[in-house]
Design an enzyme around this catalytic site. Structure first.
Site, PDB file in Angstrom:
ATOM      1  N   ASP A  82      -3.861  11.052  15.978  1.00 34.27           N
ATOM      2  CA  ASP A  82      -4.461  10.864  14.646  1.00 34.27           C
ATOM      3  C   ASP A  82      -5.153   9.500  14.579  1.00 34.27           C
ATOM      4  OD1 ASP A  82      -5.254  11.472  12.099  1.00 34.27           O
ATOM      5  OD2 ASP A  82      -3.312  11.050  11.162  1.00 34.27           O
ATOM      6  N   LYS A 131       8.281  -0.140   5.423  1.00 38.89           N
ATOM      7  CA  LYS A 131       7.717   1.156   5.005  1.00 38.89           C
ATOM      8  C   LYS A 131       8.877   2.042   4.575  1.00 38.89           C
ATOM      9  CE  LYS A 131       4.637   4.625   7.026  1.00 38.89           C
ATOM     10  NZ  LYS A 131       3.686   4.771   8.138  1.00 38.89           N
ATOM     11  N   GLY A 134       0.824  -1.206   0.000  1.00 38.24           N
ATOM     12  CA  GLY A 134       0.000   0.000   0.000  1.00 38.24           C
ATOM     13  C   GLY A 134       0.855   1.252   0.000  1.00 38.24           C
ATOM     14  N   ARG A 135       0.177   2.385  -0.178  1.00 33.94           N
ATOM     15  CA  ARG A 135       0.878   3.674  -0.187  1.00 33.94           C
ATOM     16  C   ARG A 135       0.249   4.615   0.809  1.00 33.94           C
ATOM     17  NH1 ARG A 135       3.585   4.883  -5.681  1.00 33.94           N
ATOM     18  NH2 ARG A 135       3.938   2.723  -6.313  1.00 33.94           N
ATOM     19  N   VAL A 143       4.594   0.919   1.299  1.00 38.44           N
ATOM     20  CA  VAL A 143       4.793  -0.227   2.195  1.00 38.44           C
ATOM     21  C   VAL A 143       4.885  -1.496   1.352  1.00 38.44           C
ATOM     22  CG1 VAL A 143       3.848  -1.501   4.159  1.00 38.44           C
ATOM     23  CG2 VAL A 143       3.478   0.975   3.984  1.00 38.44           C
ATOM     24  N   ARG A 164       0.921   8.657   2.957  1.00 38.71           N
ATOM     25  CA  ARG A 164       1.223  10.052   2.622  1.00 38.71           C
ATOM     26  C   ARG A 164       2.700  10.225   2.272  1.00 38.71           C
ATOM     27  NH1 ARG A 164       1.060  15.342   5.424  1.00 38.71           N
ATOM     28  NH2 ARG A 164       1.303  14.389   7.465  1.00 38.71           N
ATOM     29  N   PHE A 165       3.570   9.543   2.992  1.00 43.40           N
ATOM     30  CA  PHE A 165       5.002   9.764   2.799  1.00 43.40           C
ATOM     31  C   PHE A 165       5.713   8.626   2.094  1.00 43.40           C
ATOM     32  CE2 PHE A 165       4.217  12.081   6.873  1.00 43.40           C
ATOM     33  CZ  PHE A 165       4.201  13.329   6.284  1.00 43.40           C
ATOM     34  N   GLY A 166       5.144   7.453   2.108  1.00 43.52           N
ATOM     35  CA  GLY A 166       5.945   6.349   1.603  1.00 43.52           C
ATOM     36  C   GLY A 166       5.122   5.179   1.121  1.00 43.52           C
TER      37      GLY A 166
HETATM   38  P1  AMP Z   1       0.763   4.016   5.729  1.00 43.40           P
HETATM   39  O1  AMP Z   1       1.884   4.641   4.952  1.00 43.40           O
HETATM   40  O2  AMP Z   1       1.195   3.593   7.100  1.00 43.40           O
HETATM   41  O3  AMP Z   1      -0.470   4.891   5.729  1.00 43.40           O
HETATM   42  O4  AMP Z   1       0.353   2.663   4.952  1.00 43.40           O
HETATM   43  C1  AMP Z   1      -0.202   2.666   3.661  1.00 43.40           C
HETATM   44  C2  AMP Z   1      -0.940   1.341   3.423  1.00 43.40           C
HETATM   45  O5  AMP Z   1      -0.010   0.256   3.464  1.00 43.40           O
HETATM   46  C3  AMP Z   1      -1.985   1.014   4.489  1.00 43.40           C
HETATM   47  O6  AMP Z   1      -3.238   1.568   4.172  1.00 43.40           O
HETATM   48  C4  AMP Z   1      -2.023  -0.513   4.455  1.00 43.40           C
HETATM   49  O7  AMP Z   1      -2.866  -0.961   3.392  1.00 43.40           O
HETATM   50  C5  AMP Z   1      -0.598  -0.887   4.102  1.00 43.40           C
HETATM   51  N1  AMP Z   1       0.193  -1.180   5.308  1.00 43.40           N
HETATM   52  C6  AMP Z   1       0.798  -0.283   6.149  1.00 43.40           C
HETATM   53  N2  AMP Z   1       1.450  -0.891   7.131  1.00 43.40           N
HETATM   54  C7  AMP Z   1       1.271  -2.222   6.939  1.00 43.40           C
HETATM   55  C8  AMP Z   1       1.679  -3.401   7.647  1.00 43.40           C
HETATM   56  N3  AMP Z   1       2.435  -3.322   8.752  1.00 43.40           N
HETATM   57  N4  AMP Z   1       1.301  -4.597   7.168  1.00 43.40           N
HETATM   58  C9  AMP Z   1       0.509  -4.671   6.038  1.00 43.40           C
HETATM   59  N5  AMP Z   1       0.094  -3.611   5.342  1.00 43.40           N
HETATM   60  C10 AMP Z   1       0.455  -2.397   5.778  1.00 43.40           C
END
Ligand code: AMP
Length: 271
Positions: free
Chosen positions: A138, A43, A21-22, A28, A24-26
């Site tokens: 948040d 991440k 997934g993606r 995953v 705001r900053f990076g």
């Molecule tokens: P974030 O940058 O933390 O907002 O993560 C972006 C997206 O990546 C999230 O909406 C999840 O779908 C996926 N994601 C983030 N962290 C994890 C994790 N630890 N395990 C599985 N998917 C993740």
């Protein structure tokens, strides 16, 4: 997949796999720890995407807060961090890619016992943060993940802030539907902002709709500031009186009268 662009993850130790997934900053990714053959999430945060001091603060606070809070069964565990000139990489406990936000968007309201179980896990995480003097700031369904056993995991500590006896916080952080009125008013506030946001999530889990709604951010803020909490009969007919009572205590406009996370947890003895 692994690329030249992502040198900060230790290539010897970890193999980068598919994107999860993606944010705001990076981005995953799923990743494999070669020595243990265990799967984690990585991440990757590109520093060029961090445009101001607030963004850069997020990057510093997130791993610090997660390390400080670990281990807790309802808080996403941080396993490692890597850094080079361009990228910071957080190696995290692997969860399912669908967040609570995805589940609510796809499935709508949850049966009360299911919502209560998730509410309890969220409050366990919050009570732990608050007991250690950290406010998340948040809390929203996008930041609630699930492990393989469907345990809820609070994540995304980039907006977290330390507070203490008599030490309040300020600054507008959070997300419109979930943000507490005292934050919108620009007042000093305390960790109870997280209880408000959690109450909004519990309401949304039970009904499938947010308690304060508007067509624009300013309309949402106006509704939050009015804090006119209603339980439309058609939607809340099957929701128990104790659940509504708890919501009134969590989504209480006056933070000094709002229940704490620990007090809210004590209401779950029957679940
Ligand atoms: P974030 O940058 O933390 O907002 O993560 C972006 C997206 O990546 C999230 O909406 C999840 O779908 C996926 N994601 C983030 N962290 C994890 C994790 N630890 N395990 C599985 N998917 C993740």
């Amino acid at each position: 997949m692994w690329s030249e662009e992502t040198p900060s993850l230790n290539n010897q130790q970890y193999q980068l796999l598919q994107e999860l997934g993606r944010g705001r900053f990076g981005t995953v990714f799923r990743c494999l720890h070669r020595a243990s053959n265990r799967l984690h999430a990585a991440k990757l945060i590109h520093k060029r995407h961090l445009t101001d001091s607030t963004d850069r603060r997020c990057l510093q606070v997130e791993p610090k807060a997660m390390t400080f809070l670990s281990p807790h069964p309802n808080i996403l565990q941080i396993i490692d961090t890597f850094e080079d000139a361009d990228t910071t990489t957080l190696v995290l406990e692997l969860c399912q890619r669908r967040t609570l936000f995805d589940r609510l968007s796809d499935d709508g309201a949850l049966p009360e016992p299911h919502a209560a179980s998730l509410a309890k896990q969220l409050l366990e995480a919050l009570a732990h943060c608050h007991a250690l003097g950290l406010a998340h700031r948040d809390i929203k369904p996008d930041n609630l993940l699930f492990d393989d056993a469907n345990n809820l995991k609070l994540s995304d500590f980039g907006s977290a802030e330390w507070f203490g006896e008599g030490v309040t916080m300020s600054g507008v952080v959070g997300t419109p539907y979930y943000v507490a009125p005292e934050v919108i008013m620009g007042r000093e506030y305390d960790e109870k902002v997280d209880v408000w946001s959690s109450g909004v999530i519990v309401y949304t889990m039970l009904s499938g709709i947010p308690p304060f709604y508007g067509e624009s951010v300013s309309e949402i803020f106006e509704a939050v500031l009015r804090a006119n909490l209603r339980f439309p009969t058609t939607i809340f007919r099957t929701v128990s009186a104790p659940a509504k009572d708890l919501l009134r205590k969590m989504i209480c406009r006056d933070p000094s009268r709002r229940i704490s996370a620990q007090q809210a947890l004590s209401k779950f003895i029957f679940y």
